[in-house]
Design a protein around this motif. Structure first.
Motif, PDB file in Angstrom:
ATOM      1  N   GLU B 157       0.805  -1.261  -0.058  1.00 46.24           N
ATOM      2  CA  GLU B 157       0.169  -0.024   0.005  1.00 46.24           C
ATOM      3  C   GLU B 157       0.784   1.408   0.078  1.00 46.24           C
ATOM      4  OE1 GLU B 157      -3.314   1.987  -0.008  1.00 46.24           O
ATOM      5  OE2 GLU B 157      -3.346  -0.031  -0.089  1.00 46.24           O
ATOM      6  N   PRO B 158       0.725   2.029  -1.101  1.00 43.96           N
ATOM      7  CA  PRO B 158       1.637   3.469  -1.013  1.00 43.96           C
ATOM      8  C   PRO B 158       1.284   4.152  -0.013  1.00 43.96           C
ATOM      9  CG  PRO B 158       0.181   3.221  -3.007  1.00 43.96           C
ATOM     10  CD  PRO B 158      -0.099   1.937  -2.086  1.00 43.96           C
ATOM     11  N   ALA B 159       2.130   4.791   0.645  1.00 42.98           N
ATOM     12  CA  ALA B 159       1.884   6.055   1.452  1.00 42.98           C
ATOM     13  C   ALA B 159       1.791   7.260   1.023  1.00 42.98           C
ATOM     14  CB  ALA B 159       3.113   6.061   2.588  1.00 42.98           C
ATOM     15  N   GLU B 160       0.547   7.617   1.366  1.00 44.61           N
ATOM     16  CA  GLU B 160       0.239   9.249   0.809  1.00 44.61           C
ATOM     17  C   GLU B 160       1.408  10.222   1.309  1.00 44.61           C
ATOM     18  OE1 GLU B 160      -1.559  10.282  -1.598  1.00 44.61           O
ATOM     19  OE2 GLU B 160      -2.511   8.288  -1.763  1.00 44.61           O
ATOM     20  N   PRO B 161       1.696  11.211   0.714  1.00 45.64           N
ATOM     21  CA  PRO B 161       2.624  11.920   1.071  1.00 45.64           C
ATOM     22  C   PRO B 161       2.068  12.956   2.087  1.00 45.64           C
ATOM     23  CG  PRO B 161       2.348  12.737  -1.193  1.00 45.64           C
ATOM     24  CD  PRO B 161       1.776  11.279  -0.963  1.00 45.64           C
TER      25      PRO B 161
END
Lengths: 164, 164
Positions: B157-161
């Protein structure tokens, strides 16, 4: 992860040496599956690896076509050109990069989100997958393929257990 | 490393579903390269994965022959049988296991040393390589192969900046 890049590097070099023994016209012959020829596959692997790593860094990727690189020597030269960038990026990999987000424009105008860690695994699996295709074509040519073994490549030095 | 086992599990399940659409005689037909047929390849992948994990644990590995498992349903059943052992072992993986040594008897009477971490990468690359072979045979049958993409499978799951 670095370990799989080392594995792929070793296997790719072995395929280049395998190619040296094969007539150039066989390397260029159109075949069923994958991207269609042995040399185009190697070019594609070099292109895709470097391009993804460029994209992660926000740099322009590789857009040239195979037709300008249609010999073993040219593909190897391209590979040698890209290699320092790839090795530098891989060697600086840190756990914190795993979930970093890449926003990637797709050809149909959408924007996809990928975790950097996924992209790197994608590059790794992509190459192993294409080498599997080469192994079939190799047998079609009556030749033994390069081994896909990850053992016996000295990737990890086993630790001796303490003597009792 | 666990991530690649999840990737392989997803891709393998997709190949099983691909097989459902293909006449059984095509799954068993002898082909050039790899272990020689589509179903034998899937059997081989299941066998090799479980067997190496058994060997690491000092347990007897799988010695039965493909002839007793020569249908899609039987291969899937074998896979379901082995799966809990594989998942249990993979989920308990720790960094300290990477360099642990395996002494492995080879058919020619020698004893090889492998790091456990190498063996696990071997199992991973082995499956991806063989799926590459399936992709060629798939095109020979006029069918689209299962995608080898590691992106778009929800592996990380990509982490939102942080919003500024």
């Amino acid at each position: 992860m670095q370990l799989f890049f080392r594995y792929n590097r070793i296997v790719r070099e072995q395929w280049y040496r395998w190619c040296e023994e094969v007539p150039p016209e066989e390397l260029l012959r159109e075949r069923t599956g994958g991207v269609g020829s042995i040399l185009r596959t190697l070019f594609h692997v070099v292109d895709v690896e470097w391009s993804w790593i460029r994209v992660l860094q926000g740099k322009p990727d590789f857009e040239e076509s195979f037709e300008d690189y249609a010999s073993l020597e040219k593909v190897r030269e391209l590979d040698r050109l890209f290699r320092p960038d790839v090795e530098d990026f891989v060697s600086r990999w840190e756990d914190s990069m795993e979930t970093r987000v890449l926003y990637n424009d797709t050809p149909d105008g959408k924007v996809e989100k990928h975790a950097w860690g996924e992209v790197m695994r994608h590059v790794i699996a992509h190459e192993i997958h294409h080498m599997g295709q080469l192994s079939v074509w190799s047998r079609e040519l009556g030749r033994a393929p390069v081994s896909a073994n990850a053992i016996r490549k000295g990737l990890i030095e086993p630790a001796e257990p303490p003597r009792s």
